[in-house]
Design an enzyme around this catalytic site. Structure first.
Site, PDB file in Angstrom:
ATOM      1  N   ASN A  75     -39.042  45.504  11.806  1.00 45.07           N
ATOM      2  CA  ASN A  75     -38.095  45.784  12.889  1.00 45.07           C
ATOM      3  C   ASN A  75     -37.220  46.987  12.578  1.00 45.07           C
ATOM      4  O   ASN A  75     -36.882  47.257  11.426  1.00 45.07           O
ATOM      5  CB  ASN A  75     -37.226  44.546  13.187  1.00 45.07           C
ATOM      6  CG  ASN A  75     -35.913  44.544  12.422  1.00 45.07           C
ATOM      7  OD1 ASN A  75     -34.927  45.167  12.843  1.00 45.07           O
ATOM      8  ND2 ASN A  75     -35.897  43.891  11.277  1.00 45.07           N
ATOM      9  N   ALA A  76     -36.888  47.685  13.641  1.00 46.20           N
ATOM     10  CA  ALA A  76     -35.863  48.732  13.581  1.00 46.20           C
ATOM     11  C   ALA A  76     -35.079  48.617  14.882  1.00 46.20           C
ATOM     12  O   ALA A  76     -35.352  49.312  15.857  1.00 46.20           O
ATOM     13  CB  ALA A  76     -36.486  50.114  13.435  1.00 46.20           C
ATOM     14  N   LEU A  79     -29.199  47.905  14.714  1.00 43.02           N
ATOM     15  CA  LEU A  79     -27.909  47.195  14.772  1.00 43.02           C
ATOM     16  C   LEU A  79     -27.249  47.314  16.145  1.00 43.02           C
ATOM     17  O   LEU A  79     -26.034  47.502  16.253  1.00 43.02           O
ATOM     18  CB  LEU A  79     -26.967  47.700  13.660  1.00 43.02           C
ATOM     19  CG  LEU A  79     -27.355  47.272  12.241  1.00 43.02           C
ATOM     20  CD1 LEU A  79     -26.445  47.934  11.206  1.00 43.02           C
ATOM     21  CD2 LEU A  79     -27.281  45.757  12.074  1.00 43.02           C
ATOM     22  N   ASN A 135     -22.357  42.706   6.085  1.00 40.87           N
ATOM     23  CA  ASN A 135     -23.695  43.297   6.006  1.00 40.87           C
ATOM     24  C   ASN A 135     -23.594  44.721   5.462  1.00 40.87           C
ATOM     25  O   ASN A 135     -23.274  45.651   6.200  1.00 40.87           O
ATOM     26  CB  ASN A 135     -24.339  43.281   7.395  1.00 40.87           C
ATOM     27  CG  ASN A 135     -25.715  43.918   7.397  1.00 40.87           C
ATOM     28  OD1 ASN A 135     -26.274  44.217   6.333  1.00 40.87           O
ATOM     29  ND2 ASN A 135     -26.255  44.142   8.580  1.00 40.87           N
ATOM     30  N   CYS A 138     -28.302  46.817   5.764  1.00 42.13           N
ATOM     31  CA  CYS A 138     -29.361  47.079   6.737  1.00 42.13           C
ATOM     32  C   CYS A 138     -30.067  48.384   6.390  1.00 42.13           C
ATOM     33  O   CYS A 138     -29.411  49.413   6.251  1.00 42.13           O
ATOM     34  CB  CYS A 138     -28.812  47.162   8.143  1.00 42.13           C
ATOM     35  SG  CYS A 138     -30.108  47.474   9.335  1.00 42.13           S
ATOM     36  N   LYS A 174     -23.797  40.469   2.015  1.00 37.69           N
ATOM     37  CA  LYS A 174     -25.247  40.385   2.208  1.00 37.69           C
ATOM     38  C   LYS A 174     -25.927  41.548   1.504  1.00 37.69           C
ATOM     39  O   LYS A 174     -25.725  42.714   1.855  1.00 37.69           O
ATOM     40  CB  LYS A 174     -25.603  40.374   3.695  1.00 37.69           C
ATOM     41  CG  LYS A 174     -27.103  40.183   3.900  1.00 37.69           C
ATOM     42  CD  LYS A 174     -27.429  39.680   5.264  1.00 37.69           C
ATOM     43  CE  LYS A 174     -28.911  39.488   5.462  1.00 37.69           C
ATOM     44  NZ  LYS A 174     -29.230  39.122   6.833  1.00 37.69           N
ATOM     45  N   ASN A 201     -31.531  40.920   2.706  1.00 38.11           N
ATOM     46  CA  ASN A 201     -31.783  41.568   3.987  1.00 38.11           C
ATOM     47  C   ASN A 201     -33.258  42.024   3.980  1.00 38.11           C
ATOM     48  O   ASN A 201     -33.992  41.741   3.040  1.00 38.11           O
ATOM     49  CB  ASN A 201     -30.833  42.752   4.190  1.00 38.11           C
ATOM     50  CG  ASN A 201     -30.528  42.975   5.664  1.00 38.11           C
ATOM     51  OD1 ASN A 201     -31.434  42.964   6.492  1.00 38.11           O
ATOM     52  ND2 ASN A 201     -29.275  43.176   5.998  1.00 38.11           N
ATOM     53  N   GLY A 227     -40.013  37.935   6.996  1.00 42.72           N
ATOM     54  CA  GLY A 227     -41.049  36.918   7.172  1.00 42.72           C
ATOM     55  C   GLY A 227     -41.794  36.619   5.882  1.00 42.72           C
ATOM     56  O   GLY A 227     -41.419  37.088   4.797  1.00 42.72           O
ATOM     57  N   GLY A 275     -34.799  33.349   9.722  1.00 37.67           N
ATOM     58  CA  GLY A 275     -34.764  34.396  10.744  1.00 37.67           C
ATOM     59  C   GLY A 275     -36.098  34.512  11.455  1.00 37.67           C
ATOM     60  O   GLY A 275     -36.319  33.905  12.505  1.00 37.67           O
TER      61      GLY A 275
HETATM   62  C1  LIG Z   1     -35.161  41.496  14.564  1.00 33.29           C
HETATM   63  C2  LIG Z   1     -34.265  41.361  13.369  1.00 33.29           C
HETATM   64  C3  LIG Z   1     -32.922  41.741  13.470  1.00 33.29           C
HETATM   65  C4  LIG Z   1     -32.081  41.629  12.374  1.00 33.29           C
HETATM   66  N1  LIG Z   1     -30.767  41.974  12.490  1.00 33.29           N
HETATM   67  C5  LIG Z   1     -29.918  41.788  11.445  1.00 33.29           C
HETATM   68  C6  LIG Z   1     -28.531  42.048  11.573  1.00 33.29           C
HETATM   69  O1  LIG Z   1     -28.020  42.419  12.634  1.00 33.29           O
HETATM   70  N2  LIG Z   1     -27.741  41.860  10.480  1.00 33.29           N
HETATM   71  C7  LIG Z   1     -28.231  41.408   9.275  1.00 33.29           C
HETATM   72  O2  LIG Z   1     -27.464  41.233   8.317  1.00 33.29           O
HETATM   73  N3  LIG Z   1     -29.547  41.123   9.132  1.00 33.29           N
HETATM   74  C8  LIG Z   1     -30.394  41.301  10.185  1.00 33.29           C
HETATM   75  N4  LIG Z   1     -31.720  40.996  10.046  1.00 33.29           N
HETATM   76  C9  LIG Z   1     -32.219  40.490   8.744  1.00 33.29           C
HETATM   77  C10 LIG Z   1     -32.272  38.968   8.720  1.00 33.29           C
HETATM   78  O3  LIG Z   1     -30.991  38.378   8.891  1.00 33.29           O
HETATM   79  C11 LIG Z   1     -32.872  38.476   7.390  1.00 33.29           C
HETATM   80  O4  LIG Z   1     -32.041  38.865   6.319  1.00 33.29           O
HETATM   81  C12 LIG Z   1     -34.283  39.024   7.145  1.00 33.29           C
HETATM   82  O5  LIG Z   1     -35.008  39.093   8.354  1.00 33.29           O
HETATM   83  C13 LIG Z   1     -35.063  38.158   6.147  1.00 33.29           C
HETATM   84  O6  LIG Z   1     -35.155  36.825   6.604  1.00 33.29           O
HETATM   85  P1  LIG Z   1     -36.432  36.250   7.430  1.00 33.29           P
HETATM   86  O7  LIG Z   1     -37.645  36.606   6.638  1.00 33.29           O
HETATM   87  O8  LIG Z   1     -36.179  34.774   7.526  1.00 33.29           O
HETATM   88  O9  LIG Z   1     -36.417  36.927   8.768  1.00 33.29           O
HETATM   89  C14 LIG Z   1     -32.590  41.117  11.138  1.00 33.29           C
HETATM   90  C15 LIG Z   1     -33.940  40.745  11.048  1.00 33.29           C
HETATM   91  C16 LIG Z   1     -34.770  40.849  12.145  1.00 33.29           C
HETATM   92  C17 LIG Z   1     -36.213  40.406  12.007  1.00 33.29           C
END
Ligand SMILES: Cc1cc2nc3c(=O)[nH]c(=O)nc-3n(C[C@H](O)[C@H](O)[C@H](O)COP(=O)(O)O)c2cc1C
Length: 317
Positions: A75-76, A79, A135, A138, A174, A201, A227, A275
């Site tokens: 993802n990108a 924020l 955070n 990112c 984080k 993250n 994931g 997430g």
């Molecule tokens: C679509 C998406 C948006 C995300 N936005 C944020 C965010 O706004 N702030 C943040 O700290 N982490 C963000 N993350 C990171 C997640 O909180 C998490 O740290 C990361 O995806 C790893 O966990 P997961 O494998 O369970 O997704 C985002 C991840 C995804 C996939």
């Protein structure tokens, strides 16, 4: 063999705040409106983290911003968020409705400067979230600061001090896996006053191409990985952090099943963020993961999470 009187206790205390179970909605996934936060809590999440918010609204990047590439997500999003004023209102509304469920709200914040982190911490604290997640990690904001805050222990500590000076609410920093030694950053932020750590993250950034055109599939080009593909890296980071510092950790990264959550507790996690798995298993993932943790605890005759938290830390490697 002792007779079990009641179901195992899944509750956990995170920086002094009680969670009915260790599952936490990770930041950036469904955490923008209070209605959705309440729905996720009703689906069984033990705490809700909001989308990261900045002082001013941010539009984020153009679509496509997220892709499931088979082993996880890339993802990108950039924020994108409506800014702290809107988020603060959503937090107030969410808190009111989540209080009867005993589910705390974690406000995620970010800023473009060290002083900016202090300003947003002060503002968001007026909405009285139970915890604040800072955070600094990112990987997608290359127009702003990229990894500046999360990659340098001195800068990460400065951000921590700024936030602590501007709030009485416990804070978690984080961290990013995209560093040479995550324990240096963990030690720096805990020494600077962080009450806890969230790790990790997204990993990267990475690139996935459309091979027919040769173009990256994400409009931004690169994106952070999350994931199942990143879970072993998250487990290693959490283990290293739990060995290095005496502070509670929310373990995030690839957790999809109860087995994955148990693995995080075994390496010392106090709570477990989810997430990307929400996109695969739906919001029921929280209840399913809790049921699966409970099955594990019953099989091992563990009464509570404390009975096996950190059990894997003794093994070398
Ligand atoms: C679509 C998406 C948006 C995300 N936005 C944020 C965010 O706004 N702030 C943040 O700290 N982490 C963000 N993350 C990171 C997640 O909180 C998490 O740290 C990361 O995806 C790893 O966990 P997961 O494998 O369970 O997704 C985002 C991840 C995804 C996939």
């Amino acid at each position: 063999m002792h007779e079990r009187q009641s179901a195992p206790d899944l509750s956990t205390i995170l920086c002094g705040v009680r969670l009915p179970n260790p599952t936490v909605l990770a930041s950036g996934i469904l955490g923008l409106s209070h209605e959705v936060m309440v729905r996720v809590a009703q689906s069984g999440a033990g705490a809700i983290t909001t989308k990261s918010c900045s002082l001013k609204p941010r539009p984020g990047y153009h679509n496509p911003v997220v892709l499931d590439w088979g082993q996880g997500l890339i993802n990108a999003v950039g924020l994108s968020n409506p800014g702290v004023e809107v988020l603060a209102e959503e937090i107030r509304a969410a808190k009111e409705q989540l209080a009867p469920l005993g589910v705390p709200v974690i406000a995620s914040i970010f800023a473009e400067t060290i002083y900016g982190f202090g300003a947003i911490a002060r503002f968001i604290s007026e909405a009285e979230p139970d915890l604040i997640e800072v955070n600094i990690s990112c990987p997608n904001i290359d127009d702003l600061y990229r990894l500046m805050f999360a990659a340098d222990p001195y800068v990460a500590a400065q951000v921590t001090r700024q936030v602590k000076q501007n709030t009485d609410i416990p804070i978690l920093l984080k961290l990013s896996p995209n560093v040479t030694d995550v324990t240096k950053i963990a030690r720096a932020v805990v020494d600077a006053g962080a009450d806890g750590i969230t790790a990790i993250n997204t990993l990267g950034p990475g690139i996935i191409l459309d091979v027919e055109t040769g173009r990256p599939v994400l409009a931004h080009g690169t994106g952070g990985l999350s994931g199942p593909a990143i879970r072993p890296i998250a487990v290693r980071c959490v283990r290293d952090i739990c060995r290095a510092v005496d502070a509670p950790v929310i373990a995030v990264g690839g957790v999809t099943t109860g087995r994955d959550a148990v693995e995080m507790v075994l390496v010392g996690a106090t709570a477990v963020g989810i997430g990307s798995a929400v996109s695969r298993r739906g919001t029921e993932v929280f209840q399913n993961v809790c049921d699966e943790i409970q099955d594990y605890m019953e099989r091992h005759e563990y009464d509570d999470l404390e009975a096996f938290r950190g059990k894997a830390l003794q093994f070398s490697g």
